[in-house]
Scaffold this active site. Structure first.
Site, mmCIF file in Angstrom:
data_model
loop_
_atom_site.group_PDB
_atom_site.id
_atom_site.type_symbol
_atom_site.label_atom_id
_atom_site.label_comp_id
_atom_site.label_asym_id
_atom_site.label_seq_id
_atom_site.Cartn_x
_atom_site.Cartn_y
_atom_site.Cartn_z
ATOM 1 N N PRO A 12 0.793 -1.228 0.000
ATOM 2 C CA PRO A 12 0.000 0.000 0.000
ATOM 3 C C PRO A 12 0.829 1.283 0.000
ATOM 4 C CG PRO A 12 -0.139 -1.109 2.119
ATOM 5 C CD PRO A 12 0.525 -2.061 1.175
ATOM 6 N N ASN A 13 0.295 2.254 -0.725
ATOM 7 C CA ASN A 13 0.838 3.618 -0.816
ATOM 8 C C ASN A 13 2.099 3.738 -1.681
ATOM 9 O OD1 ASN A 13 -1.159 4.845 0.900
ATOM 10 N ND2 ASN A 13 -0.162 3.827 2.616
ATOM 11 N N ARG A 20 4.590 11.162 -2.974
ATOM 12 C CA ARG A 20 4.430 10.877 -1.548
ATOM 13 C C ARG A 20 5.706 11.205 -0.767
ATOM 14 N NH1 ARG A 20 4.597 4.813 1.019
ATOM 15 N NH2 ARG A 20 4.030 5.437 3.126
ATOM 16 N N TYR A 25 10.916 9.355 0.684
ATOM 17 C CA TYR A 25 10.899 8.241 -0.269
ATOM 18 C C TYR A 25 11.523 8.562 -1.630
ATOM 19 C CZ TYR A 25 7.775 6.278 3.241
ATOM 20 O OH TYR A 25 7.255 5.799 4.423
ATOM 21 N N ASN A 76 8.391 -5.082 -0.878
ATOM 22 C CA ASN A 76 8.234 -3.904 -0.028
ATOM 23 C C ASN A 76 6.768 -3.900 0.382
ATOM 24 O OD1 ASN A 76 8.001 -1.495 1.293
ATOM 25 N ND2 ASN A 76 9.095 -0.287 -0.258
ATOM 26 N N ALA A 79 3.258 -0.403 4.894
ATOM 27 C CA ALA A 79 2.852 -0.450 6.306
ATOM 28 C C ALA A 79 2.484 -1.858 6.766
ATOM 29 C CB ALA A 79 1.691 0.508 6.529
ATOM 30 N N GLU A 100 13.001 -8.797 2.057
ATOM 31 C CA GLU A 100 12.231 -7.627 2.501
ATOM 32 C C GLU A 100 13.023 -6.367 2.177
ATOM 33 O OE1 GLU A 100 11.395 -7.738 6.724
ATOM 34 O OE2 GLU A 100 10.893 -5.595 6.768
ATOM 35 N N HIS A 102 13.006 -1.907 1.913
ATOM 36 C CA HIS A 102 12.373 -0.626 2.226
ATOM 37 C C HIS A 102 13.212 0.486 1.629
ATOM 38 C CE1 HIS A 102 9.662 -2.575 5.015
ATOM 39 N NE2 HIS A 102 10.708 -3.257 5.455
ATOM 40 N N ARG A 109 13.455 5.497 12.085
ATOM 41 C CA ARG A 109 12.249 6.335 11.996
ATOM 42 C C ARG A 109 11.393 6.176 13.259
ATOM 43 N NH1 ARG A 109 9.387 5.661 6.402
ATOM 44 N NH2 ARG A 109 8.291 7.465 7.273
HETATM 45 C C1 DQA Z 1 8.352 1.670 3.619
HETATM 46 C C2 DQA Z 1 8.434 1.944 5.115
HETATM 47 C C3 DQA Z 1 7.099 1.672 5.790
HETATM 48 O O1 DQA Z 1 7.181 1.950 7.168
HETATM 49 C C4 DQA Z 1 6.024 2.549 5.189
HETATM 50 O O2 DQA Z 1 4.771 2.235 5.765
HETATM 51 C C5 DQA Z 1 5.974 2.481 3.712
HETATM 52 C C6 DQA Z 1 7.233 2.457 2.960
HETATM 53 C C7 DQA Z 1 9.664 2.048 2.877
HETATM 54 O O3 DQA Z 1 9.823 1.625 1.734
HETATM 55 O O4 DQA Z 1 10.485 2.798 3.418
HETATM 56 O O5 DQA Z 1 4.909 2.533 3.103
HETATM 57 O O6 DQA Z 1 8.144 0.288 3.416
#
Ligand code: DQA
Length: 158
Positions: A12-13, A20, A25, A76, A79, A100, A102, A109
């Site tokens: 998501p997102n 964003r 990011y 990735n 959240a 995994e 990010h 953070r």
């Molecule tokens: C993320 C880090 C997560 O905490 C966050 O919710 C994201 C992006 C990252 O790529 O840094 O959506 O996965």
């Protein structure tokens, strides 16, 4: 483990990358990142998938396992990283190595981002290198995939 496909799965997102919170990011869109990864590894067949929904991420994992030919998965989870037991169980259930990744350094953070419920069932975690986290993820997967050919390394001219 066989084949030459890698699933790059985004949660998501991450569809909002570019707009964003660019200070966290970066300015690249998800398409930019995916294109960069595909260009860096021309011998690999990539399947890119992003969803805002947990169930769709699970289904894509299962679909790739069933289809066969996958070296592994770059994930990735956004959240979901921090609370999706369903995603954790799905990673455990599939016989594919999952790395995994990010963009941001989740350990530097907010407190709630410092814990991941999926790390324990992933091969490893790459966090904090922006788009490069994905590239490093692919390199890691290729490093753990069994090699077809024997490679001889000469050390000190031997
Ligand atoms: C993320 C880090 C997560 O905490 C966050 O919710 C994201 C992006 C990252 O790529 O840094 O959506 O996965």
């Amino acid at each position: 483990m066989s084949g030459n496909s890698i699933l790059v799965l985004n949660g998501p997102n991450l569809s909002r990358l570019g707009k964003r919170e660019p200070e966290i990011y970066g300015h690249q869109t998800l398409d930019d990142i995916n294109r960069g990864v595909a260009e860096s590894f021309p011998d690999i067949r990539f399947v890119f998938f992003q969803s805002e929904e947990e169930g769709q991420l699970l289904e894509k994992l299962f679909e790739c396992e069933d289809r066969g030919g996958f070296i592994g998965v770059i994930l990735n989870a956004g959240a979901y990283t921090h609370y999706s037991i369903a995603l954790r169980d799905a990673i455990s259930a599939v016989g594919l190595p999952v790395v995994e990744v990010h963009l941001s350094n989740i350990f530097a953070r907010e407190e709630f981002r410092r814990s991941s419920v999926i790390s324990e069932v992933c091969m490893g975690v790459i966090s904090g290198f922006g788009a490069n986290s994905y590239h490093l993820g692919v390199r890691s997967l290729l490093g753990i995939a069994p090699r077809k050919k024997r490679i001889t390394v000469a050390v000190n001219g031997d």
